[in-house]
Write a protein that holds these residues in place. Structure first.
Motif, short mmCIF file in Angstrom:
data_model
loop_
_atom_site.label_atom_id
_atom_site.label_comp_id
_atom_site.label_asym_id
_atom_site.label_seq_id
_atom_site.Cartn_x
_atom_site.Cartn_y
_atom_site.Cartn_z
N ARG A 85 0.85 -1.19 0.00
CA ARG A 85 0.00 0.00 0.00
C ARG A 85 0.88 1.24 0.00
O ARG A 85 1.89 1.29 0.71
N TYR A 114 1.78 4.94 1.18
CA TYR A 114 1.48 5.85 2.30
C TYR A 114 2.31 7.11 2.13
O TYR A 114 3.53 7.04 1.91
N ILE A 128 -0.90 6.06 9.77
CA ILE A 128 -1.95 5.19 9.23
C ILE A 128 -3.18 5.28 10.11
O ILE A 128 -3.08 5.28 11.33
N ARG A 129 -4.35 5.38 9.49
CA ARG A 129 -5.57 5.42 10.27
C ARG A 129 -6.39 4.18 10.01
O ARG A 129 -6.44 3.68 8.89
N SER A 174 -4.07 -1.74 6.13
CA SER A 174 -3.84 -0.72 7.16
C SER A 174 -4.03 -1.32 8.56
O SER A 174 -3.26 -1.03 9.47
N SER A 214 -7.38 11.22 7.17
CA SER A 214 -5.96 10.86 7.12
C SER A 214 -5.25 11.53 5.95
O SER A 214 -4.04 11.38 5.78
N THR A 238 -1.70 13.65 6.05
CA THR A 238 -0.30 13.23 6.14
C THR A 238 0.66 13.94 5.18
O THR A 238 1.71 14.40 5.62
#
Lengths: 387, 496
Positions: free
Chosen positions: A97, A99, A115-116, A124, A164, A167
């Motif tokens: 993934r 991020y 990460i949420r 996640s 999120s 970030t």
């Protein structure tokens, strides 16, 4: 006349022959280039980074930050706003993934990723629940185009974040603060459901208090009965109230799918030009069958046969990306953005039909010659892939 | 036992045509590419609603079906011409020396002479004479050299024997006094990266001649459409291809090619390799030192690595005409002396010499309605970029890019205010995507001493051949044709 005789007769030929003779004696030895090209490329753009989790920090009840340090060498530089694609092996399924890096690029010792927890967040939730300090991880090199570009973004910036989606902005705001880029003016408008949901609230407030060129406005959509701050959604009116003259500003958007739909309409109603709006890519849509152009007769649960050139056959659901179906069946194909943008997973479709959501970044000739981006392609028929 | 008759390393222009040449002859071929997309330079990428052409500016050697250029003939024989849509450009280029000269040269001999005479009336006579020289020289070069005339001699082809190894600067000086005229006339030196004082006149003359005779072209869908067409034809012809598959090692046994080892550790046996990687990396990075032929290493000493490029890709939210762009290829310079401009390629100071291509000027569909796609290119050596600390790299890159955009904004006021997408590529970006030493886009420096007379596409190692800029001159036509030549060489050896 043989070629050599012709050459001998051309004016200046002998001089060149002599020049070569001299150079072959005294010129530099190309053996010194052994490995150099690859090393130089890797110092900026390594294919893989070997990482160790040095720390796990709770940000809110549902979000954590993983601090990642290099297992060997130094971490490559990144532009605030860029992401890394983090690989994982979850119950035998190898996947990844992307991020955004939430730490500042000026902090060269580590990358933070935040990460949420999300519903059904296969990957996640793994990173939130399973990963602990000392664990080893592997990522791609930093990538992505959602960053300040001094060629045309100007210095008057508005960051619109949702959930999120904060970030990349956390990294950008810290970058401006850390480097003292006082000419770059930023207003960060950050939408969250409720106050407990805001990630980085105290740090953002503190940075905004200390830097005249950085403003920060949290906006709460489901506030308690008594709430002093901004409430509701990020509307055209809110933007006008907060920002004054909009014409010189460049708007950056990062957040959940619904926020883009809403905010892009609001920005359009304010007459903001396309070139003044920067949008972060987001992964596959939550419900692909609701996307424009999805053929009604195909149900997301429908299964199709996908034949691979290596002889393997797998089943793939219409409502799931081909990349996910492949990974579920133990086939790992190159992946980076997982949003249809970077084209790393570009694959030739030998037969059958797939659906790409609008906005997939497929080259014109790739469309003509039947290439697809499996990270965001959905099967609509039985398929044959050149994998 | 061989797994493949031929393995081709690298799906650049030359690698693709080489693989296809071999596959169409019925041989078993495997094409290995470290990147995920075929083409090398011949590719595109997408930002926002724009698909940017990476490297193609003016495709040479195409001509018409009735009067085909050399490249069209090769593409015909490879069976891909009918998969491509060529778009002819009516102009060679527009030359802008901001505030002083602004002239557009048509890709037509008489019109070009006329236009130059209008702008430089004092040099009316020398202009015609110079163009006569370019044409007569080129005809002699074709007759004597390309057609391999067995009776070639100084007497039969006097211009060729006199001027072939002369440098462009000396010839321009011989014909003209006006520094502006010399600058405008010689601008195509940029397409080889060799400054006028070093550029062989033969390279210049044949390029100008060919662009006028066969016209500059572009491709619908950009150069990626050519790469995709070549690759598609390769697959149709039964060729295999692997992307994301870098060759780590070439195996040699008693002076003969034995196979390759990929980054995943697969060993694939073959007795014939055509390398589209640079000659330098093929030997130095892929072979055990004891297998590298001493004479090749010695020959490398006579060579220097050529320039890379700094490129800015711009998507504009206006029609080209709105900011005064009306020609596809534009050279913009304030430095009349090409040698000085080229000297600055080796520094991080922007040197006021660049080329601006606007693809919309060669036909529609190069970007959405009401927009334009522009690429600004200048040459740059990689060396000064090595000295930039990695964490300052992006700042330096943007600073350089901005000075380049500012400079072009002088020629096309308003350019800066219409930018909707922008991406900059430095020599290190070129290095990343091409895997070339020093990010070289034209191979080694194309001085006379590095021309085809001195550099071979056949290695002393039996079964190893080269294609691409390092064994010819740089650019699309030469590299595409070099793959055809290398494929033919390998096929001839396979017959033995």
């Amino acid at each position: 006349m043989a070629l050599q005789d012709v050459l001998n007769d051309i004016e200046g030929y002998q001089d060149i022959v002599q020049e070569r003779e001299v150079l072959m004696k005294y010129g530099s030895d190309m053996m010194h280039l052994k490995g150099v090209t690859q090393r130089r490329i890797s110092s900026l753009h390594p294919k893989r980074i070997l990482l160790t989790v040095s720390e796990v920090r709770e940000e809110t009840f549902s979000a954590k930050t993983l601090r990642l340090v290099a297992r060997e060498g130094i971490l490559p530089p990144f532009q605030a706003g860029q992401y890394i694609n983090l690989f994982a092996d979850i119950g035998g399924i190898r996947t990844s993934r992307p991020y955004s890096i939430s730490s500042s690029p000026d902090q060269t010792g580590y990358y933070d990723i935040t990460i949420r927890r999300v519903e059904d967040g296969f990957v996640s939730n793994y990173f939130l629940e399973e990963v602990k300090p000392g664990d080893k991880l592997i990522s791609s090199g930093p990538s992505g185009h959602f960053h300040h570009n001094p060629i045309f973004h100007g210095d008057d910036l508005v960051f619109i974040a949702g959930g999120s989606g904060i970030t990349p902005f956390m990294s950008m705001v810290q970058d401006i603060a850390d480097r003292g880029l006082t000419e770059r003016r930023v207003h960060l408008i950050y939408g969250s459901k409720d106050a407990s949901d805001i990630i980085f609230h105290e740090r953002l407030q503190e940075i905004a208090d200390r830097h005249l060129n950085i403003s920060y406005t949290p906006v709460i959509s489901e506030p308690p009965v008594v709430y002093k701050g901004k409430k509701g959604f990020i509307t055209a009116k809110l933007l006008q109230d907060l920002l004054g003259d909009l014409s010189p500003k460049t708007f950056y958007l990062c957040g959940p799918e619904a926020m883009y739909t809403f905010c892009l309409k609001e920005l359009a109603s304010l007459g903001i030009q396309k070139r003044k709006i920067r949008i972060e890519v987001f992964g596959p849509p939550k419900e692909v069958a609701l996307q424009p152009g999805w053929p009604e007769e195909i149900l997301p649960e429908q299964r199709f046969v996908v034949q691979l050139k290596n002889g393997k056959t797998i089943y793939a659901q219409a409502g799931e990306t081909l990349m996910a179906s492949l990974e579920r069946n133990g086939m790992v194909i190159p992946a980076l953005c997982r949003s249809g943008e970077c084209s790393l997973c570009r694959t030739k479709l030998l037969s059958g039909k797939v659906y790409h959501p609008p906005g997939v970044k497929l080259r014109k000739s790739d469309r003509d010659f039947g290439y697809i981006h499996p990270c965001i392609a959905y099967p609509l028929e039985d398929l044959q892939l050149m994998i | 036992m061989s797994d493949y008759d031929v393995i081709v390393i690298g799906a650049g222009n030359g690698g693709m045509t080489a693989a296809l040449t071999v596959a169409r002859a019925g041989k078993k071929v495997l094409l290995l590419e470290s990147h995920n997309v075929p083409g090398g330079c011949a590719t595109s990428f997408i930002r926002g609603r724009f698909e940017f052409e990476v490297a193609l500016h003016q495709l040479s050697g195409i001509g018409t079906p009735e009067k085909p250029g050399p490249l069209r003939s090769v593409l015909d024989r490879l069976g891909v011409t009918n998969k491509l849509e060529f778009v002819e450009q009516p102009d060679l280029y527009r030359a802008i020396i901001p505030g002083v000269v602004d002239i557009t040269l048509k890709a037509e001999r008489e019109a070009l002479v006329h236009e130059l005479q209008q702008q430089f009336p004092k040099d009316k006579d020398p202009i015609r004479k110079f163009m006569n020289l370019v044409y007569d020289f080129s005809m002699q070069m074709i007759g004597g050299l390309f057609m391999k005339d067995p009776e070639a001699s100084k007497e039969k082809y006097p211009l060729y024997f006199k001027y072939a190894f002369k440098n462009l600067k000396d010839v321009l000086d011989e014909y003209f006094a006006d520094p502006y005229l010399k600058c405008v006339m010689g601008l195509y030196w940029g397409y080889t990266g060799v400054p006028p004082s070093q550029m062989p006149f033969s390279d210049f003359a044949i390029m100008l001649f060919a662009y006028i005779e066969f016209k500059p072209y572009h491709l619908k869908g950009g150069s990626q459409s050519l790469s995709n067409a070549l690759l598609d034809a390769l697959i149709q012809a039964g060729g295999d291809v692997r992307f994301n598959c870098e060759v780590k090692k070439i195996e040699v046994k008693s002076g003969k090619i034995a196979g390759v080892v990929t980054e995943e550790g697969d060993r694939i046996a073959t007795n014939h390799i055509i390398s589209n990687a640079s000659t330098v990396r093929t030997y130095v990075d892929m072979m055990d030192p004891e297998n590298i032929p001493a004479e090749e290493l010695k020959s490398f000493k006579a060579m220097t690595i050529g320039p890379s490029a700094f490129i800015i890709y711009l998507g504009l939210d206006c029609e080209p005409a709105e900011i005064g762009i009306n020609v596809a290829a534009n050279f913009i310079t304030s430095e009349l002396d090409g040698d000085k401009a080229a000297a600055a390629f080796k520094t991080l100071d922007f040197h006021q010499w660049c080329m601006l291509s606007c693809y919309n000027e060669c036909g529609a569909a190069f970007s959405p309605d009401g927009t334009s796609q522009v690429a600004i290119v200048t040459l740059q050596n990689a060396d000064p970029w090595y000295a930039v600390p990695v964490h300052q790299y992006n700042d330096v890159k943007y600073r350089y890019a901005n000075s380049l955009v500012d400079f072009c904004n002088r020629a096309f006021p308003g350019l800066r205010d219409h930018i909707e997408e922008a991406e900059a590529a430095s020599p290190l970006t070129c290095m990343r995507y091409l895997g070339q030493p020093a990010g070289a886009i034209y191979g080694q420096d194309n001085f006379a001493k590095d021309s085809r007379f001195f550099v071979s596409n056949k290695s002393p190692i039996q079964g190893l051949y080269f294609t691409g800029a390092w064994v010819t001159t740089g650019g699309f036509e030469p590299t595409l044709e070099s793959g055809w030549a290398a494929g033919k060489l390998a096929l001839a050896d396979l017959k033995k």
